[in-house]
Design an enzyme around this catalytic site. Sequence first.
Site, PDB file in Angstrom:
ATOM      1  N   GLY A  74      -8.127  -0.742  -5.140  1.00  0.00           N
ATOM      2  CA  GLY A  74      -9.496  -0.744  -5.637  1.00  0.00           C
ATOM      3  C   GLY A  74     -10.112   0.645  -5.659  1.00  0.00           C
ATOM      4  O   GLY A  74     -10.868   0.998  -6.561  1.00  0.00           O
ATOM      5  N   THR A  75      -9.777   1.438  -4.665  1.00  0.00           N
ATOM      6  CA  THR A  75     -10.311   2.801  -4.578  1.00  0.00           C
ATOM      7  C   THR A  75      -9.900   3.597  -5.807  1.00  0.00           C
ATOM      8  O   THR A  75     -10.735   4.257  -6.449  1.00  0.00           O
ATOM      9  CB  THR A  75      -9.791   3.485  -3.288  1.00  0.00           C
ATOM     10  OG1 THR A  75     -10.202   2.702  -2.156  1.00  0.00           O
ATOM     11  CG2 THR A  75     -10.313   4.898  -3.152  1.00  0.00           C
ATOM     12  N   GLN A 181     -14.715  -7.659  -4.182  1.00  0.00           N
ATOM     13  CA  GLN A 181     -14.950  -8.766  -3.242  1.00  0.00           C
ATOM     14  C   GLN A 181     -15.141 -10.119  -3.923  1.00  0.00           C
ATOM     15  O   GLN A 181     -15.382 -11.111  -3.242  1.00  0.00           O
ATOM     16  CB  GLN A 181     -16.183  -8.458  -2.373  1.00  0.00           C
ATOM     17  CG  GLN A 181     -15.952  -7.369  -1.344  1.00  0.00           C
ATOM     18  CD  GLN A 181     -14.921  -7.736  -0.284  1.00  0.00           C
ATOM     19  OE1 GLN A 181     -14.603  -8.908  -0.073  1.00  0.00           O
ATOM     20  NE2 GLN A 181     -14.379  -6.737   0.385  1.00  0.00           N
ATOM     21  N   SER A 201      -8.858  -5.509  -6.423  1.00  0.00           N
ATOM     22  CA  SER A 201      -7.805  -5.103  -5.494  1.00  0.00           C
ATOM     23  C   SER A 201      -7.092  -6.352  -4.996  1.00  0.00           C
ATOM     24  O   SER A 201      -7.737  -7.274  -4.479  1.00  0.00           O
ATOM     25  CB  SER A 201      -8.431  -4.341  -4.322  1.00  0.00           C
ATOM     26  OG  SER A 201      -7.439  -4.022  -3.385  1.00  0.00           O
ATOM     27  N   HIS A 203      -5.213  -7.143  -2.484  1.00  0.00           N
ATOM     28  CA  HIS A 203      -5.139  -7.591  -1.083  1.00  0.00           C
ATOM     29  C   HIS A 203      -6.386  -8.350  -0.631  1.00  0.00           C
ATOM     30  O   HIS A 203      -6.429  -8.891   0.469  1.00  0.00           O
ATOM     31  CB  HIS A 203      -4.798  -6.429  -0.138  1.00  0.00           C
ATOM     32  CG  HIS A 203      -5.881  -5.448   0.146  1.00  0.00           C
ATOM     33  ND1 HIS A 203      -6.629  -5.492   1.295  1.00  0.00           N
ATOM     34  CD2 HIS A 203      -6.323  -4.380  -0.550  1.00  0.00           C
ATOM     35  CE1 HIS A 203      -7.484  -4.476   1.287  1.00  0.00           C
ATOM     36  NE2 HIS A 203      -7.322  -3.795   0.182  1.00  0.00           N
ATOM     37  N   CYS A 327     -15.255   3.698  12.346  1.00  0.00           N
ATOM     38  CA  CYS A 327     -15.018   4.092  13.732  1.00  0.00           C
ATOM     39  C   CYS A 327     -14.515   5.523  13.754  1.00  0.00           C
ATOM     40  O   CYS A 327     -13.446   5.820  13.253  1.00  0.00           O
ATOM     41  CB  CYS A 327     -13.979   3.167  14.352  1.00  0.00           C
ATOM     42  SG  CYS A 327     -13.812   3.398  16.106  1.00  0.00           S
TER      43      CYS A 327
HETATM   44  N1  PLP Z   1     -14.613  -1.843  -3.041  1.00  0.00           N
HETATM   45  C1  PLP Z   1     -14.970  -2.783  -2.170  1.00  0.00           C
HETATM   46  C2  PLP Z   1     -16.262  -3.504  -2.367  1.00  0.00           C
HETATM   47  C3  PLP Z   1     -14.161  -3.082  -1.070  1.00  0.00           C
HETATM   48  O1  PLP Z   1     -14.518  -4.006  -0.196  1.00  0.00           O
HETATM   49  C4  PLP Z   1     -12.942  -2.364  -0.932  1.00  0.00           C
HETATM   50  C5  PLP Z   1     -12.059  -2.604   0.233  1.00  0.00           C
HETATM   51  O2  PLP Z   1     -12.511  -2.934   1.308  1.00  0.00           O
HETATM   52  C6  PLP Z   1     -12.611  -1.390  -1.884  1.00  0.00           C
HETATM   53  C7  PLP Z   1     -13.469  -1.154  -2.932  1.00  0.00           C
HETATM   54  C8  PLP Z   1     -11.363  -0.585  -1.789  1.00  0.00           C
HETATM   55  O3  PLP Z   1     -10.247  -1.354  -2.113  1.00  0.00           O
HETATM   56  P1  PLP Z   1      -8.777  -0.845  -1.674  1.00  0.00           P
HETATM   57  O4  PLP Z   1      -8.657  -1.110  -0.217  1.00  0.00           O
HETATM   58  O5  PLP Z   1      -7.845  -1.665  -2.484  1.00  0.00           O
HETATM   59  O6  PLP Z   1      -8.717   0.597  -2.023  1.00  0.00           O
END
Ligand code: PLP
Length: 395
Positions: A74-75, A181, A201, A203, A327
């Site tokens: 997702g990033t 999400q 994403s 996962h 953290c």
């Molecule tokens: N955007 C949102 C709203 C997320 O919750 C997350 C992951 O927690 C991401 C982006 C990033 O996704 P990834 O872990 O696949 O890079």
Amino acid sequence: MNSPVIYYFDNNATTRVAPEVVEAMLPFLREYWGNPSSTYTFGRQLGSHLDEARARVAALINAEPREIVFTSCGTESNNSAIQSALATRPGKTHVVTTAVEHSANIKFGELLQKRGCTVTFLPVEPDGSLDPHRLEQSIRPDTAIVSVMWANNETGILFPVREIAEICHRHGVLFHTDAVQTPGKLKIDVRALEADFLSLSAHKLHAPKGIGLLYVKRRVKYQPYVVGGGQERGRRGGTENVANIVAFGRAAQLAMAHLLDEDTRVRALRDKLEDGILTGIPGTSRNGAKEPRLPNTSNIAFAGVEAEGILMLLDQAGICASSGSACTTGSLDPSHVLTAMGCSAARARGSIRFSLGIYNTEAEVDYVLKHLPGIIARLRASVPVEEMAPAKHPN
Ligand code: PLP
């Protein structure tokens, strides 16, 4: 690694890989491990499986298969959408996003600022909502893209993305939404939404980590972020992660089938957990509005205690939850999301996110409700009385 019994309430962090998904991907690790770009049959035959998976993820969001670009996460999808908008719109160097985005946007926005772009991080209301009028006012002649999440990962609060897309297009600005999400929890229809870009994403929907997608609307100009081989029709270099792509396709089918379960059974479990905590434990209150919200997420403030302590004792009871905080070197930074909603640092530091999923049962919710009051009482007994003022609700 031993696998003790766990009570998993952290589905917004990641999800268990569904057994059906493991089954679907295994042949592509064991037998069909070729490179789909190879000219011989052993590699080339994988192409049809990639096509099938692409069609399945496209169906999940009502897109055309050719509008899907597989990424690593997702990033990467978020970063790619924003950088493409900047690259394909010469002279436009302004980006609008919000102060409560995932760090995939916050950190990328900060990087863009260092590179000379202007980035607006829109504030949110105390209940976590985003005012579309404020967003409209932030759009400037040099705005390239508005990138706003659909559902917040910490609070579950939903933003009015359809209305925001409409505002963007009225101003000739591209619109990207981070929908990471939402699959399985909300119906996703990119046509109805009129998004130019949308990130997912795998996962988060019961497939493995390391695979994501970016939806790029047909006829929207796109400049690749990861440049190399001509994979993904020249839009993302890098040998395709065939097993993970197949897994993503299978998970997309399951996510569509689970929509009703998430919206009814999982929602009821979330409500039982939330109501049980709010009525059963004094000095507790919800962070953010009750609705519109993801059906699986509950973020609760516990007055007079630190999330770190709660999480530690929950962990000892086998319960996985999260503080939604980064953290750093052993100390918990207050969540940037709760801070942006106007929560005090003490409130933010005493807040816990519970995020449920399709594998949670009522017995598991009962288990948390049985153990949590004692955990909070134990922690409160160990802190000075003057620190135990009731939690102020940010609304
Ligand atoms: N955007 C949102 C709203 C997320 O919750 C997350 C992951 O927690 C991401 C982006 C990033 O996704 P990834 O872990 O696949 O890079």
